[in-house]
Motif scaffolding. Structure first.
Motif, mmCIF file in Angstrom:
data_model
loop_
_atom_site.group_PDB
_atom_site.id
_atom_site.type_symbol
_atom_site.label_atom_id
_atom_site.label_comp_id
_atom_site.label_asym_id
_atom_site.label_seq_id
_atom_site.Cartn_x
_atom_site.Cartn_y
_atom_site.Cartn_z
ATOM 1 N N PRO A 173 -5.764 -7.121 8.858
ATOM 2 C CA PRO A 173 -5.714 -7.945 7.647
ATOM 3 C C PRO A 173 -5.201 -7.158 6.444
ATOM 4 C CG PRO A 173 -7.703 -8.440 8.865
ATOM 5 C CD PRO A 173 -7.036 -7.277 9.568
ATOM 6 N N ASN A 174 -4.607 -7.893 5.498
ATOM 7 C CA ASN A 174 -3.857 -7.275 4.408
ATOM 8 C C ASN A 174 -4.620 -6.194 3.642
ATOM 9 O OD1 ASN A 174 -2.106 -9.225 5.229
ATOM 10 N ND2 ASN A 174 -2.304 -10.514 3.407
ATOM 11 N N TYR A 175 -5.897 -6.420 3.395
ATOM 12 C CA TYR A 175 -6.640 -5.497 2.533
ATOM 13 C C TYR A 175 -6.794 -4.117 3.179
ATOM 14 C CZ TYR A 175 -10.975 -5.918 5.252
ATOM 15 O OH TYR A 175 -11.913 -5.870 6.238
ATOM 16 N N LEU A 176 -6.579 -4.032 4.476
ATOM 17 C CA LEU A 176 -6.691 -2.747 5.171
ATOM 18 C C LEU A 176 -5.379 -1.967 5.231
ATOM 19 C CD1 LEU A 176 -8.970 -3.923 8.127
ATOM 20 C CD2 LEU A 176 -9.621 -2.394 6.237
ATOM 21 N N HIS A 177 -4.275 -2.628 4.875
ATOM 22 C CA HIS A 177 -2.976 -1.963 5.016
ATOM 23 C C HIS A 177 -2.933 -0.624 4.276
ATOM 24 C CE1 HIS A 177 -0.676 -5.921 6.152
ATOM 25 N NE2 HIS A 177 -1.684 -5.656 6.949
ATOM 26 N N ALA A 178 -3.223 -0.648 2.973
ATOM 27 C CA ALA A 178 -3.074 0.579 2.180
ATOM 28 C C ALA A 178 -3.962 1.725 2.685
ATOM 29 C CB ALA A 178 -3.331 0.281 0.700
ATOM 30 N N PRO A 179 -5.265 1.507 2.853
ATOM 31 C CA PRO A 179 -6.079 2.646 3.329
ATOM 32 C C PRO A 179 -5.640 3.139 4.707
ATOM 33 C CG PRO A 179 -7.371 0.585 3.240
ATOM 34 C CD PRO A 179 -6.102 0.338 2.507
ATOM 35 N N MET A 180 -5.282 2.247 5.587
ATOM 36 C CA MET A 180 -4.861 2.682 6.919
ATOM 37 C C MET A 180 -3.544 3.451 6.865
ATOM 38 S SD MET A 180 -5.880 -0.498 9.382
ATOM 39 C CE MET A 180 -7.449 -0.446 10.277
ATOM 40 N N VAL A 181 -2.589 2.926 6.098
ATOM 41 C CA VAL A 181 -1.311 3.633 5.992
ATOM 42 C C VAL A 181 -1.543 5.056 5.470
ATOM 43 C CG1 VAL A 181 0.865 3.743 4.696
ATOM 44 C CG2 VAL A 181 0.134 1.575 5.722
ATOM 45 N N LYS A 182 -2.382 5.175 4.446
ATOM 46 C CA LYS A 182 -2.666 6.512 3.892
ATOM 47 C C LYS A 182 -3.182 7.452 4.971
ATOM 48 C CE LYS A 182 -3.971 5.378 -0.788
ATOM 49 N NZ LYS A 182 -4.955 5.567 -1.855
ATOM 50 N N GLN A 183 -4.116 6.950 5.750
ATOM 51 C CA GLN A 183 -4.717 7.784 6.780
ATOM 52 C C GLN A 183 -3.680 8.184 7.846
ATOM 53 O OE1 GLN A 183 -8.447 6.118 8.075
ATOM 54 N NE2 GLN A 183 -8.849 7.804 9.510
ATOM 55 N N VAL A 184 -2.813 7.243 8.196
ATOM 56 C CA VAL A 184 -1.781 7.535 9.196
ATOM 57 C C VAL A 184 -0.799 8.575 8.659
ATOM 58 C CG1 VAL A 184 0.154 6.575 10.514
ATOM 59 C CG2 VAL A 184 -1.992 5.278 10.314
ATOM 60 N N ILE A 185 -0.405 8.404 7.404
ATOM 61 C CA ILE A 185 0.509 9.385 6.805
ATOM 62 C C ILE A 185 -0.151 10.764 6.780
ATOM 63 C CG2 ILE A 185 1.702 10.084 4.677
ATOM 64 C CD1 ILE A 185 2.133 7.117 4.056
ATOM 65 N N ALA A 186 -1.415 10.759 6.395
ATOM 66 C CA ALA A 186 -2.139 12.036 6.330
ATOM 67 C C ALA A 186 -2.166 12.723 7.695
ATOM 68 C CB ALA A 186 -3.557 11.802 5.823
ATOM 69 N N MET A 220 -2.178 -4.624 -1.276
ATOM 70 C CA MET A 220 -2.747 -5.753 -2.017
ATOM 71 C C MET A 220 -2.203 -5.838 -3.435
ATOM 72 S SD MET A 220 -4.950 -7.459 -0.060
ATOM 73 C CE MET A 220 -6.488 -8.067 -0.811
ATOM 74 N N ASN A 221 -1.571 -4.755 -3.904
ATOM 75 C CA ASN A 221 -0.950 -4.797 -5.227
ATOM 76 C C ASN A 221 0.183 -3.777 -5.282
ATOM 77 O OD1 ASN A 221 -1.989 -2.158 -6.237
ATOM 78 N ND2 ASN A 221 -3.960 -3.217 -5.896
ATOM 79 N N THR A 222 0.997 -3.913 -6.293
ATOM 80 C CA THR A 222 2.222 -3.129 -6.393
ATOM 81 C C THR A 222 1.923 -1.637 -6.569
ATOM 82 O OG1 THR A 222 3.278 -5.042 -7.365
ATOM 83 C CG2 THR A 222 4.432 -2.957 -7.619
ATOM 84 N N ALA A 223 0.902 -1.327 -7.375
ATOM 85 C CA ALA A 223 0.570 0.097 -7.607
ATOM 86 C C ALA A 223 0.233 0.787 -6.286
ATOM 87 C CB ALA A 223 -0.602 0.217 -8.582
ATOM 88 N N ASP A 224 -0.585 0.135 -5.483
ATOM 89 C CA ASP A 224 -0.912 0.713 -4.175
ATOM 90 C C ASP A 224 0.338 0.880 -3.314
ATOM 91 O OD1 ASP A 224 -3.530 0.762 -4.883
ATOM 92 O OD2 ASP A 224 -4.215 -0.718 -3.401
ATOM 93 N N GLY A 225 1.189 -0.119 -3.321
ATOM 94 C CA GLY A 225 2.414 -0.053 -2.529
ATOM 95 C C GLY A 225 3.270 1.123 -2.954
ATOM 96 N N GLU A 226 3.401 1.287 -4.276
ATOM 97 C CA GLU A 226 4.228 2.399 -4.779
ATOM 98 C C GLU A 226 3.652 3.747 -4.348
ATOM 99 O OE1 GLU A 226 4.262 1.261 -8.858
ATOM 100 O OE2 GLU A 226 6.198 0.220 -8.682
ATOM 101 N N CYS A 283 4.241 -0.944 9.140
ATOM 102 C CA CYS A 283 3.165 -1.762 8.580
ATOM 103 C C CYS A 283 3.615 -3.203 8.404
ATOM 104 C CB CYS A 283 2.725 -1.179 7.234
ATOM 105 S SG CYS A 283 1.296 -2.034 6.532
ATOM 106 N N GLU A 284 2.763 -4.155 8.778
ATOM 107 C CA GLU A 284 3.043 -5.560 8.526
ATOM 108 C C GLU A 284 3.090 -5.797 7.023
ATOM 109 O OE1 GLU A 284 3.827 -8.414 9.682
ATOM 110 O OE2 GLU A 284 4.060 -7.847 11.788
ATOM 111 N N LYS A 285 3.766 -6.837 6.627
ATOM 112 C CA LYS A 285 3.785 -7.177 5.212
ATOM 113 C C LYS A 285 2.576 -8.056 4.916
ATOM 114 C CE LYS A 285 4.676 -10.920 5.061
ATOM 115 N NZ LYS A 285 4.052 -12.130 5.666
#
Lengths: 382, 382, 382, 382
Positions: free
Chosen positions: D74-87, D100-106, D94-96
């Motif tokens: 689900p969308n709200y998990l995208h940012a934290p999961m992506v961070k962890q994967v990058i780390a 959840m907001n532009t700042a996180d995306g950036e 990542c699915e679109k």
């Protein structure tokens, strides 16, 4: 043998002869035609085997026993001609737009009502059998609550800088073009079907061909693309080639309309989709005999026009059995059938089954709001 | 003012009024109508605002100044009526089939040629603008060598045992039904377009509804499905509901035609596809304004009828600009326009641009071969 | 974690890799591929990230733990390869045609049944979701009594004399071509849907391109049209480019099929229409997610594939929710899903939900009758 | 034998398994799946014959030799999961919406770029063969100057008050719904094709179903309509069911987009039309293999997907020859093919041929402007 009904037609271009034929199909005598010149009228009269080419509106109105007059002249002539016809006590059918501005249109409506004549604005799209059927479906609740009304009316006949027509000249056609010429048909048709009127608009206009080459001799409507360019003058174009308009409706629906006269491959594509809480409808003018009825919980339908499957209103407008093509020209016949029924009944009915000057005025009023919205780049209340 | 042309129409059912309107659109005076009874003729005359309801063919033929007669009576009356009209020296337009058998048809052709009158068989499908355009495309080599010509003409109006029409009675309609009624249109249309004539046939017939309920009072064509069943008599049906026919053509093409009057959902679906060594064409009568032009080495085309993109022949048959729907009723106008041009020119042209009795006879001859082939279950040479 | 299923694929052309992917989507391990040469197999193995390119069928069959073999080699190799696979005790999935003649096919069926293996013929069209749904509709009586089954399978990839493929060589592809290659799919699909088998046929064949230019180096299937002609030898073609076939069915239905590989613009158009006493179905392979359901007494339906509107069988074959496109490649996955379910269950089920060798033999038998009918120009009983 | 690529997939709902299959088709090993619970992961792992069901993202990231991670939670998990994967130094798809907001995306884009990994946002619509082909047509000037870009993305799966999905909860799905879920696909696709970016927007939102019945147990996406209502709680809905948006583009084009999730009968209808000074393009996701190419001065084209007629880019994305249906699932394979090619090449290319996090951020930014515009009922600059 029934009493004779006699009509005269003003306009010897593309649409005048369409009125002539539609009248004849109803057994209404067409006494003659008035053109932009006596020569053009005489030419059309000969082609159509009409008894007379009138030299003037006065001569036309002097025709003995004349019942009604059809006006298909360029837009700027509508108001003065309608006034003169009303003054002569004849019934009147006028092409849209009814007038060059709303004030003029309102005056014509008042005059027509005072005179007690039958008055009609030529919104012919209502008379495709499936337009009538769509209205029945919505009115009997077939869509549930109407949520969304959207679509487009797009064409390509003014795509090129060498495409020219009197409608491009504000003095002759008015200071809106695509919205007034074709958008008005879409707005009238969707209002006819849904019973909802537009209350607020937010429009964006564009003129993609800002300078055009005007030929030094006149061309008939739609004929332009067959001719080679010759001698032209450059003319700056102010009226819109394109508009998209956000719409809010008095019944709670929302919507959106796109119009364009610079859409390659779209010849005359007037398309709507209406989504309700129960079902949907979609139709377009390039496949007039098909309507899509969308459902969520069962297969959607693709209804081919078929009188035996339609409501009485739809069936009455059908010219042929299922699977036999209906045509653009028949919509005029169907419109006039209802207008002349009113004439024979002695005057406008309480609830007209055809578009009147009131509908013509409504279209002008919506147009004002759209134009203002585009100029000021904001929402405008109608 | 041009000289008056006067026509009278025989037949007050579905198709007679279509002839009346088409004539009026051309500015041809319709003097009156003759029906199966004086009452039906009077009813139609009033509805159509026609001056006269004739009591007999004699009375019709005595109409002063009458130019031509249109025959839309049931099939068994075609031959005797045509003979009488020719004897009266009038031009004649006859619905198909021209006669109940080939011998009668040939006699009518001979009589018409001897009399020097203009004679036409009402194969109206040729006059959709895209039918004319298709012919032009094939004739100018646009498909290359024609390989395959196939398609179908399918309807559903005789699906149920309670569907009834005079065409089901061999004495009135003939001893073939689906092939003669609708297959003949397909065969004429594809021959018109390709210029190839059928030389050999192998047919399979089926009667899926072998017993029908004939109502004790008469029903108009196509109106049957709107009525509730009442009192019926059981009638055994011998004529075919369905046929499929293998075809060989004189130009080397092969093909196949399926006809049916028991195909649910198909209202009036007359469809052909023609494949050549270069390109293909496909069209159907439920989307008359679209033609698919298939290519191997570039994207296929979907041409929406547009006079500005068409050849002169196609453009001449168009009733309206691109994207404005053509209709079934306009094909009659276009056909009669050409017939009356011949009448005004003094007689049949060397190369008629409309279907004549010769085309009517050709259709009967093909029909004979198809019937024999189905009966004997083998290939038959035409 | 489930037990591993292992498959090997024969054929490195167009269709072999389609089998590979379909297997992988099911989580079935693909051990390797066998091509017409080791080089072609190695090339495909690298492209597909496959562990092995086999040098021979013997090597392939020696693969430890191998469950099943997929055969997509040219037609003439089907029978000998199937025999060898059966002898090795592996399950077998064979592309159609099962063999070069009916006798061989019958032998394969007997051998497979004796061996107790799971055997399948690759009639993948059955596994479009709407094919499954159509079968359900007919089987539950949704069409009433089936009257008419007709359609066509037409392509353009062999239109030109420079188009070449091994299927044109009788030694490699068999002595029928269009009927065997594509007609067999149509015949299997309509039999699957209606449950009716063909009992009598009357066929007409034509070879419109009687001499072709065979390139001196080999070309992959379907790739021919992208290449420029180079060095060719002239080859006389005996197999049919075109066939039309009258059909009678054991359930009383009648029908007609047209096949062609020389129909410009038709890329892979497999279309059927089935008319019953109640309703109709129409579908084609160029719009796999739409089915038209025709009705007489209500609007016809145009059902877009939507699992939530479909029967369990249709829903099971759907790869995605409504409005998300199903694809050609998924039909293979769906077929193998059912085949490997049978394999996991230990052997062929009493009522297979996939096409077996028995279906492959049936197709060969119908083909024999069609060929004889075309040669003798008469009706032939199957 | 090539080096092994290993991927793990997060998400066991509708779309996770679609990623799994697409990877397998490419010969990429899928090591396992992580779900919202271990149970759901185990269930999916068994169905998909996957070796592992992970209990946590940590466990997943510890997979030896893991190349990349696909996130479909689900969308709200995208940012934290992506961070962890990058780390963890893994490549990430990542699915679109990306966040959840532009700042996180950036932030995610910055982190990914710093890490040098390959990053992709799952805008799969770009990978229908005709999407690729459309881009080629526009980029090579096939439309001339682009004037108008308009269309709609409409569905019906949230039509009823009993339809429920986590996307309706702002905490899980975000505070825009129809625009973010489906409008973002349309906006990305038309930008991909035309190369023009939106600069100004004016939007109108509506929530036609203001209160919904939330079931007390969870439902899978798209599955809702098959279930009977049981026990619900009433939930007020703030996110939009419908939006229409006026658009201005940086290349001078104008346009309009309508999105709705309450349009009965529209299952997944993502449609665009692009009109240029020369020609037009129109496509929709319910007929993915057809594109209409509109012309003014010649017949318009209806191109059926055919690799042999397409540019190299279009051909590369085609899964099958002309006339063989492409599917929704293949777009994922095509996307990942390009992503893993970049991975094998060692990192993101200078000009990625797949959508990156930069495209994900762009979509969020446009979304911000649209939301603000709807709230303030005025034009907003992006």
């Amino acid at each position: 043998m029934v009493d004779a009904l006699k009509a005269a037609v003003i306009g010897a271009g593309f649409i005048g002869p369409v009125h002539v034929e539609a009248l004849r199909r109803l057994g209404i005598e067409v006494t003659g035609i008035l053109g932009s010149s006596l020569e053009s009228a005489q030419k059309q009269a000969a082609e159509q085997r009409l008894p007379k080419a009138y030299a003037s509106l006065d001569e036309l109105l002097a025709e003995p026993g004349l019942t009604a007059v059809h006006i298909t002249a360029p837009n700027y002539l509508h108001a003065p001609m309608v006034k003169q016809v009303i003054a002569a006590g004849k019934h009147v059918i006028c092409e849209k737009p009814l007038a060059m501005n709303t004030a003029d249109g309102e005056e014509l409506l008042t005059l027509a009502e005072q005179a007690g004549i039958v008055h009609a604005t030529n919104f012919n799209f209502r008379f495709y059998p499936l337009s009538q059927e769509s209205r029945e479906i919505v009115q009997r609740g077939g869509l549930g609550e109407v949520y969304q009304i959207y679509g487009r009316y797009v064409q390509d006949w003014l795509l090129k800088e060498t495409d020219w027509n009197w409608r491009l000249e504000p003095d002759l056609g008015g200071d809106m073009r695509a919205v007034a010429d074709i958008g008005s048909h879409w707005l009238d048709l969707t209002r006819f079907i849904t019973g909802q009127s537009v209350t607020e608009v937010c429009a964006d206009f564009a003129t993609f061909v800002p300078v055009r080459k005007k030929p030094k001799k006149a061309l008939a409507t739609f004929a332009g693309k067959e001719l080679d360019p010759e001698d032209y003058e450059l003319v700056e174009i102010k009226t819109e080639d394109y508009a998209s308009i956000l719409l809010r409706f008095d019944g709670g629906a929302r919507g959106c309309l796109t119009v364009s006269q610079v859409a390659p491959g779209r010849k005359n594509h007037n398309a709507y989709e209406i989504n309700g809480s129960g079902s949907s409808l979609a139709w377009n003018s390039e496949r007039v005999d098909e309507i899509w009825i969308g459902h969520r919980d069962k297969a959607s339908e693709l209804m081919l026009k078929d009188p035996s499957l339609m409501s009485p209103a739809g069936r009455l407008a059908a010219e042929a059995p299922g699977g036999h093509a209906e045509g653009f020209r028949s919509t005029f016949k169907q419109l006039y059938k209802r207008v002349y029924r009113a004439i024979e009944a002695g005057g406008p009915p309480a609830e007209p089954d055809y578009p009147t000057f009131a509908d013509g005025v409504w279209a002008l009023r919506i147009g004002d709001a759209i134009k203002q919205s585009a100029q000021e780049r904001r929402w405008v209340t109608v």
